[in-house]
Write an enzyme that holds these catalytic residues in place. Structure first.
Site, mmCIF file in Angstrom:
data_model
loop_
_atom_site.group_PDB
_atom_site.id
_atom_site.type_symbol
_atom_site.label_atom_id
_atom_site.label_comp_id
_atom_site.label_asym_id
_atom_site.label_seq_id
_atom_site.Cartn_x
_atom_site.Cartn_y
_atom_site.Cartn_z
ATOM 1 C CG ASP A 91 108.557 -33.286 -15.790
ATOM 2 O OD1 ASP A 91 107.982 -34.270 -16.303
ATOM 3 O OD2 ASP A 91 107.950 -32.402 -15.157
ATOM 4 C CD1 TRP B 152 110.782 -32.135 -27.225
ATOM 5 C CD2 TRP B 152 110.402 -34.280 -27.759
ATOM 6 N NE1 TRP B 152 111.538 -32.429 -28.346
ATOM 7 C CE2 TRP B 152 111.320 -33.730 -28.690
ATOM 8 C CE3 TRP B 152 110.009 -35.611 -27.891
ATOM 9 C CZ2 TRP B 152 111.845 -34.486 -29.742
ATOM 10 C CZ3 TRP B 152 110.527 -36.365 -28.928
ATOM 11 C CH2 TRP B 152 111.443 -35.796 -29.842
ATOM 12 C CG ASP C 267 103.929 -41.122 -7.105
ATOM 13 O OD1 ASP C 267 103.541 -41.934 -6.234
ATOM 14 O OD2 ASP C 267 104.267 -39.953 -6.840
ATOM 15 C CG ASN C 268 106.836 -42.486 -13.144
ATOM 16 O OD1 ASN C 268 108.038 -42.281 -13.231
ATOM 17 N ND2 ASN C 268 105.949 -41.490 -13.148
ATOM 18 C CD GLU D 251 121.684 -22.818 -3.764
ATOM 19 O OE1 GLU D 251 120.775 -22.167 -4.329
ATOM 20 O OE2 GLU D 251 122.054 -22.606 -2.592
#
Length: 257
Positions: A37, A42, A84-85, A225
């Site tokens: 993500d 960026w 969704d993209n 995790e």
């Protein structure tokens, strides 16, 4: 690069070596999922275009896989495009699909990775479908990291597709719905997921500071995790990766016990 940046870069490399030197390879996750993500943010912070951000994110992938191969990781799942993209503007989606297709070709041509698509193939353009099938076929013999490329992927869609696959399989074997209802269990559904017989992710890394899964591998991550990293994906460094592994190794996984 000025003196301050040079010094900072040197210190980061020295710190990374120190972290790597103390890393217990016996505690390294065997399967890592990555929610890559932050490409657009960026690019915006750098005063550049969205397409440049996606390209920079794509260029990070092989570097990341190299780090994984150095630390005995066996499976990596890269979330490249969600269901969704497809709602993004066409002037962004078109170039993004092209960049992703180039990523798949590059991974297949590398010779170190076994490429496997996870996602709904029918949602993708015919050219990309062909590229994905070809990448899987040409890398099927590779004895290296299994790289799951999650393209056209959604966690809920995966579960729906798994149930559909299970029902169709039962029909083809002549199993009645009553008998199927009696025999269905977690393992049966799991065998029909996109990842099939693969181990579930031990660790999921998400960059950009967002602390949510957004539907990533909803079934498989029940006992995973999570490591949330503030840095945007194109700026993700080896030291960030090693910190994630160190953090994972320090945790005591209870699996609900």
């Amino acid at each position: 690069m000025n003196v301050r940046d040079t010094l900072r870069s040197l210190l980061v490399r020295l710190y990374a070596r120190r972290v790597e030197g103390h890393l217990d390879h016996a505690q390294v996750p065997k399967h890592i999922g990555v929610i890559m993500d932050g490409n657009r943010r960026w690019a915006k912070a750098a005063g550049s275009t969205t397409v440049h951000g996606h390209r920079a994110g794509a260029e990070k992938i092989e570097e990341f896989l190299g780090w994984c191969s150095e630390t005995d990781v066996e499976v990596v799942t890269l979330w490249l495009l969600s269901t969704d993209n497809f709602d993004r503007p066409q002037d962004e989606l078109g170039p993004l699909l092209g960049i992703i297709e180039d990523v798949v070709r590059t991974l297949a041509a590398d010779g170190r990775w076994r490429v496997h698509h996870v996602g709904t193939l029918d949602l993708l353009p015919p050219g990309m479908q062909h590229t994905l099938k070809e990448a899987e076929e040409t890398t099927a013999h590779v004895d290296g990291i299994v790289v799951n490329v999650a393209i056209g992927y959604g966690g809920r869609q995966e579960i729906a597709d798994a149930v559909r696959s299970m029902l169709l399989d039962a029909r083809d074997r002549g199993v009645s719905m009553e008998d199927l209802a009696e025999s269905v269990d977690i393992d049966m559904i799991g065998r029909h997921l996109y990842t099939g017989a693969q181990p579930d992710p031990d660790l999921v890394i998400r960059t950009s500071g967002e602390q949510r899964l957004s539907g990533f591998m909803l079934w498989q991550t029940a006992h995973s995790e999570y490591y949330f990293c503030e840095v945007f994906w194109p700026a993700f460094r080896k030291v960030d990766f090693l910190r994630a592994l160190r953090d994972y190794a320090a945790r005591h996984r209870r699996y609900g016990g």
